[in-house]
Design an enzyme around this catalytic site. Structure first.
Site, PDB file in Angstrom:
ATOM      1  N   LYS A 169      14.393  16.964  38.106  1.00 18.03           N
ATOM      2  CA  LYS A 169      14.803  16.801  39.504  1.00 18.03           C
ATOM      3  C   LYS A 169      15.506  18.064  39.995  1.00 18.03           C
ATOM      4  CE  LYS A 169      17.012  13.170  42.295  1.00 18.03           C
ATOM      5  NZ  LYS A 169      17.692  11.854  42.155  1.00 18.03           N
ATOM      6  N   CYS A 172      12.724  11.433  43.877  1.00 19.04           N
ATOM      7  CA  CYS A 172      13.686  10.835  44.797  1.00 19.04           C
ATOM      8  C   CYS A 172      14.195  11.823  45.854  1.00 19.04           C
ATOM      9  CB  CYS A 172      14.830  10.209  44.003  1.00 19.04           C
ATOM     10  SG  CYS A 172      15.740   8.932  44.927  1.00 19.04           S
ATOM     11  N   GLU A 229      11.740   5.862  39.157  1.00 17.25           N
ATOM     12  CA  GLU A 229      12.872   6.656  38.687  1.00 17.25           C
ATOM     13  C   GLU A 229      13.770   5.792  37.800  1.00 17.25           C
ATOM     14  OE1 GLU A 229      16.234   9.693  40.513  1.00 17.25           O
ATOM     15  OE2 GLU A 229      15.588   7.990  41.749  1.00 17.25           O
TER      16      GLU A 229
END
Length: 296
Positions: free
Chosen positions: A133, A174, A63
């Site tokens: 995301k 994440c 990331e």
């Protein structure tokens, strides 16, 4: 181009970093990331070629590999996808190395919005998938860490899977790792591997990084790969590191420490069906009482 290319339709711990079993070879690159974007990208490209030399078919980056991680950096480092310089470099590296590149994440600019975005490139340099995301990292742990991505970033709204060399792969970023429903939907789409570029911190990393990877692998009986930046103790946001690979039995097969390094492993994809056949939870779910559905 601002349109999402989402869903491009698609036993134990070993100290050694290379696992010699039959399967699909991947490389997880734990990069050192600093303030120099060009240097970050050049380092990523170099490591992609090194991973190819080790036999990798798929190479994954962490990331925010081209920029420091932090809300104050996202606007400054943002680029359009797929026309930005970082995307062009990833496309070229994938084509020259002849590997699939899961391009970690970059801050993406689309109109007046910013996203935390993962791009995926096939062995010819073609954009296979683009994942924004979905779950923004907004947490407040008193005296430990407060971070609110939503102050700057917008959330994506698509489940992202793709296929490469006959393997169906799902992408999360994440904080997406914390949401089992998302992993379940990717598994329902046929995924044998989930890849999560992430940057857990020094508070949540020791507690939950490995735990969540093993949970998702156990829940969905598939391979899970986590790819973190290396730890920089002088950074404003200090990443935990410990990029990891978990098998469908939920065993931590291999992992790195906090330093820059590459984990190369061969995934035995036959384990997916082995586990699912021996513990058939997929056909034992009481979908007459509960279910997880894709609303898009």
């Amino acid at each position: 181009m601002c349109e999402s290319a989402t869903d491009a339709v698609h036993p134990r711990f070993f100290k050694k970093r290379e696992i010699h079993v039959k399967g699909f070879k991947i490389a997880l690159i734990q990069l050192a990331v600093g303030p120099d974007k060009a240097k970050n990208v050049a380092s990523a490209v170099s490591e992609i070629h090194k991973a190819k030399d080790k036999g990798a078919q798929l190479v994954a980056l962490p990331e925010c590999f081209n920029s420091p991680y932090g809300t104050k950096y996202f606007d400054e480092y943002a680029e359009e996808v797929p026309s930005g310089a970082t995307c062009r470099a990833l496309s070229k590296a994938a084509a020259e190395a002849g590997v699939c590149v899961v391009g970690g994440t970059v801050p993406e600019r689309c109109g007046d919005k910013l996203y935390n975005t993962c791009t995926v490139w096939d062995g010819s340099g073609k954009l296979l998938a683009q994942h924004r995301k979905m779950h923004l990292f907004d947490i407040d742990i008193p005296n430990k860490i407060t971070f609110k991505e939503s102050e700057v970033l917008s959330a994506g709204d698509q489940i992202t899977t793709f296929e490469y060399q006959g393997v169906k792969i799902g992408i999360g970023i994440c904080y997406d790792l914390r949401f089992p429903e998302m992993a379940h939907l990717m598994a329902k789409q046929g995924c044998s591997l989930l890849v999560y570029p992430g940057a857990f911190n020094m508070t949540t990393g020791p507690k939950h990084w490995e735990l969540l990877a093993r949970a998702r692998a156990n829940d969905e009986q598939l391979w899970v790969a986590l790819v973190s930046p290396a730890r920089d103790p002088d950074a404003g946001y200090v990443a935990w590191g410990h990029s990891a690979l978990v098998d469908p039995w939920a065993n931590l097969v291999a992992h790195l420490d906090h330093r820059p390094d590459t984990l190369v492993a061969d995934l035995d994809l036959s384990l997916v069906e082995e586990v699912r056949k021996q513990i058939p939870i997929r056909v034992q779910r009481r979908t007459d009482i509960y279910d997880t559905i894709h609303k898009k």
